[in-house]
Design a protein around this motif. Structure first.
Motif, mmCIF file in Angstrom:
data_model
loop_
_atom_site.group_PDB
_atom_site.id
_atom_site.type_symbol
_atom_site.label_atom_id
_atom_site.label_comp_id
_atom_site.label_asym_id
_atom_site.label_seq_id
_atom_site.Cartn_x
_atom_site.Cartn_y
_atom_site.Cartn_z
ATOM 1 N N LYS A 61 73.112 -2.013 8.125
ATOM 2 C CA LYS A 61 72.981 -1.633 9.523
ATOM 3 C C LYS A 61 74.371 -1.418 10.105
ATOM 4 N N LEU A 62 74.580 -0.241 10.678
ATOM 5 C CA LEU A 62 75.910 0.066 11.194
ATOM 6 C C LEU A 62 75.822 0.986 12.402
ATOM 7 N N ASP A 63 76.344 0.506 13.516
ATOM 8 C CA ASP A 63 76.509 1.319 14.714
ATOM 9 C C ASP A 63 77.932 1.857 14.668
ATOM 10 N N VAL A 64 78.079 3.150 14.397
ATOM 11 C CA VAL A 64 79.419 3.704 14.193
ATOM 12 C C VAL A 64 80.233 3.795 15.475
ATOM 13 N N THR A 65 79.612 3.499 16.614
ATOM 14 C CA THR A 65 80.374 3.487 17.861
ATOM 15 C C THR A 65 81.005 2.113 18.118
ATOM 16 N N ASP A 66 80.712 1.141 17.250
ATOM 17 C CA ASP A 66 81.221 -0.228 17.408
ATOM 18 C C ASP A 66 82.314 -0.466 16.373
ATOM 19 N N GLU A 67 83.562 -0.452 16.800
ATOM 20 C CA GLU A 67 84.672 -0.582 15.852
ATOM 21 C C GLU A 67 84.668 -1.914 15.124
ATOM 22 N N ASN A 68 84.198 -2.971 15.781
ATOM 23 C CA ASN A 68 84.145 -4.275 15.114
ATOM 24 C C ASN A 68 83.133 -4.264 13.980
ATOM 25 N N GLN A 69 81.999 -3.609 14.202
ATOM 26 C CA GLN A 69 81.016 -3.477 13.128
ATOM 27 C C GLN A 69 81.578 -2.674 11.961
ATOM 28 N N ASN A 89 81.624 10.572 6.082
ATOM 29 C CA ASN A 89 81.416 10.514 7.532
ATOM 30 C C ASN A 89 80.374 11.561 7.909
ATOM 31 N N ASN A 90 79.113 11.129 7.886
ATOM 32 C CA ASN A 90 77.994 12.048 8.090
ATOM 33 C C ASN A 90 77.267 11.838 9.415
ATOM 34 N N ALA A 91 77.286 10.644 9.964
ATOM 35 C CA ALA A 91 76.523 10.360 11.184
ATOM 36 C C ALA A 91 76.891 11.342 12.289
ATOM 37 N N GLY A 92 75.874 11.876 12.961
ATOM 38 C CA GLY A 92 76.125 12.831 14.027
ATOM 39 C C GLY A 92 75.013 12.844 15.059
ATOM 40 N N THR A 93 75.337 13.330 16.251
ATOM 41 C CA THR A 93 74.344 13.420 17.310
ATOM 42 C C THR A 93 74.687 14.598 18.213
ATOM 43 N N ASP A 94 73.752 14.967 19.060
ATOM 44 C CA ASP A 94 73.943 16.121 19.946
ATOM 45 C C ASP A 94 73.002 15.993 21.139
ATOM 46 N N LEU A 95 73.265 16.774 22.156
ATOM 47 C CA LEU A 95 72.379 16.884 23.314
ATOM 48 C C LEU A 95 72.457 18.324 23.795
ATOM 49 N N THR A 96 71.302 19.009 23.755
ATOM 50 C CA THR A 96 71.286 20.436 24.075
ATOM 51 C C THR A 96 71.024 20.637 25.558
ATOM 52 N N VAL A 97 72.098 20.602 26.333
ATOM 53 C CA VAL A 97 72.009 20.827 27.781
ATOM 54 C C VAL A 97 73.268 21.563 28.228
ATOM 55 N N SER A 98 73.202 22.162 29.394
ATOM 56 C CA SER A 98 74.370 22.836 29.956
ATOM 57 C C SER A 98 75.404 21.799 30.382
ATOM 58 N N ARG A 116 85.126 10.054 17.132
ATOM 59 C CA ARG A 116 85.826 8.761 17.164
ATOM 60 C C ARG A 116 85.463 7.916 15.945
ATOM 61 N N ALA A 117 84.181 7.912 15.582
ATOM 62 C CA ALA A 117 83.740 7.091 14.447
ATOM 63 C C ALA A 117 84.402 7.505 13.132
ATOM 64 N N PRO A 118 84.459 8.806 12.791
ATOM 65 C CA PRO A 118 85.172 9.186 11.567
ATOM 66 C C PRO A 118 86.637 8.751 11.565
ATOM 67 N N PHE A 119 87.274 8.796 12.734
ATOM 68 C CA PHE A 119 88.659 8.315 12.833
ATOM 69 C C PHE A 119 88.736 6.825 12.508
ATOM 70 N N ILE A 120 87.866 6.023 13.140
ATOM 71 C CA ILE A 120 87.928 4.570 12.931
ATOM 72 C C ILE A 120 87.562 4.214 11.488
ATOM 73 N N LEU A 121 86.533 4.853 10.956
ATOM 74 C CA LEU A 121 86.131 4.589 9.576
ATOM 75 C C LEU A 121 87.239 4.988 8.600
ATOM 76 N N SER A 122 87.835 6.144 8.818
ATOM 77 C CA SER A 122 88.918 6.585 7.933
ATOM 78 C C SER A 122 90.110 5.644 8.033
ATOM 79 N N LYS A 123 90.432 5.245 9.243
ATOM 80 C CA LYS A 123 91.533 4.299 9.464
ATOM 81 C C LYS A 123 91.253 2.974 8.751
ATOM 82 N N ALA A 124 89.981 2.581 8.736
ATOM 83 C CA ALA A 124 89.605 1.301 8.121
ATOM 84 C C ALA A 124 89.709 1.317 6.598
ATOM 85 N N VAL A 125 89.546 2.498 5.984
ATOM 86 C CA VAL A 125 89.528 2.558 4.512
ATOM 87 C C VAL A 125 90.817 3.108 3.911
ATOM 88 N N ILE A 126 91.636 3.794 4.693
ATOM 89 C CA ILE A 126 92.747 4.548 4.121
ATOM 90 C C ILE A 126 93.787 3.657 3.439
#
Length: 241
Positions: A61-69, A89-98, A116-126
């Motif tokens: 279980k991983l919330d990619v918006t939570d850097e501590n997780q 880094n595959n997790a993604g989301t969108d909202l189709t509105v103006s 932001r999540a790919p940055f934090i994840l990459s920073k965590a593993v690099i």
């Protein structure tokens, strides 16, 4: 070509769609696959099915918006397996509105997941990958990183940003024998599109397994070769190019 057997991979958003296809494809190549997703029950289902088929998969279980997780998850995986070889880094989301309809919180959420999540994840593993002088980070971009259409301002901003980040990280990581690849995927037969646009003709979309197989191919390149960017689009792609 490099063998993938015995390598350890974290796949974010691994519980459905392209993420699930990547998890199944990597597990079939004898990769220890960490199926990470905010939807724990779906991640456990995918991991259980892979395990039943003889693969090695673990739900996380991983919330990619939570850097501590994120930091805790990476530390846990490395501690349990001794190494981490692949980050998708595959997790993604969108909202189709103006832009008038998009709330600031929605904008922040989309960029938090997609960029932001790919940055934090990459920073965590690099650092771990640099120390081992091996490893591969794959960032799942989109044709949305190459052009723009209406009512997707945050998604475009995040994917254009992710593509730029991926190439910048490639430049930084390359001298340390760590590979970084941006995969620009065209429309796929996944819930990400079909749940929002159910009338989309299936013949205009590709099977996510095809993109997953491309990722497997990228990961098996010889040690002296890296593919910084690749585009995979359906034959009947209507948005790009």
């Amino acid at each position: 070509m490099q063998e993938l057997s015995g390598k350890v991979a974290i796949v974010t958003g691994g519980a459905q769609g392209l993420g699930e296809a990547i998890c199944r494809t990597l597990a079939a190549a004898d990769v220890v696959t960490i199926v990470s997703d905010i939807r724990e029950e779906l991640a456990e289902k995918v991991a259980a099915e892979i395990s039943a088929e003889g693969g090695k998969a673990i739900a996380l279980k991983l919330d990619v918006t939570d850097e501590n997780q994120i930091l805790s998850a990476v530390e846990k995986v490395i501690s349990q397996h001794g190494h981490l070889d692949i980050l998708i880094n595959n997790a993604g989301t969108d909202l189709t509105v103006s832009i008038e309809e998009m709330g600031i919180q929605d904008w922040d959420r989309i960029l938090a997941v997609n960029l932001r999540a790919p940055f934090i994840l990459s920073k965590a593993v690099i650092s771990h990958m640099k120390e081992r002088k091996s490893g591969h980070i794959v960032n799942i971009a989109s044709t949305a990183s190459k052009r723009a259409w209406a009512n997707a301002s945050a998604y475009h901003a995040s994917k254009w940003g992710l593509l730029g980040f991926s190439h910048a990280l490639h430049v930084e990581a390359r001298p340390h024998k760590v590979k970084v690849t941006a995969v620009i995927a065209g429309g796929m037969q996944t819930p990400f599109i079909l749940d929002r646009f159910p009338d989309t003709p299936l013949e205009n979309l590709q099977d996510p397994k095809n993109v997953a197989e491309t990722i497997r191919f990228i990961l098996t390149q010889p040690a002296e070769t890296v593919i910084p960017e690749v585009m995979v689009v359906p034959m009947n792609e209507t948005s790009y190019p």
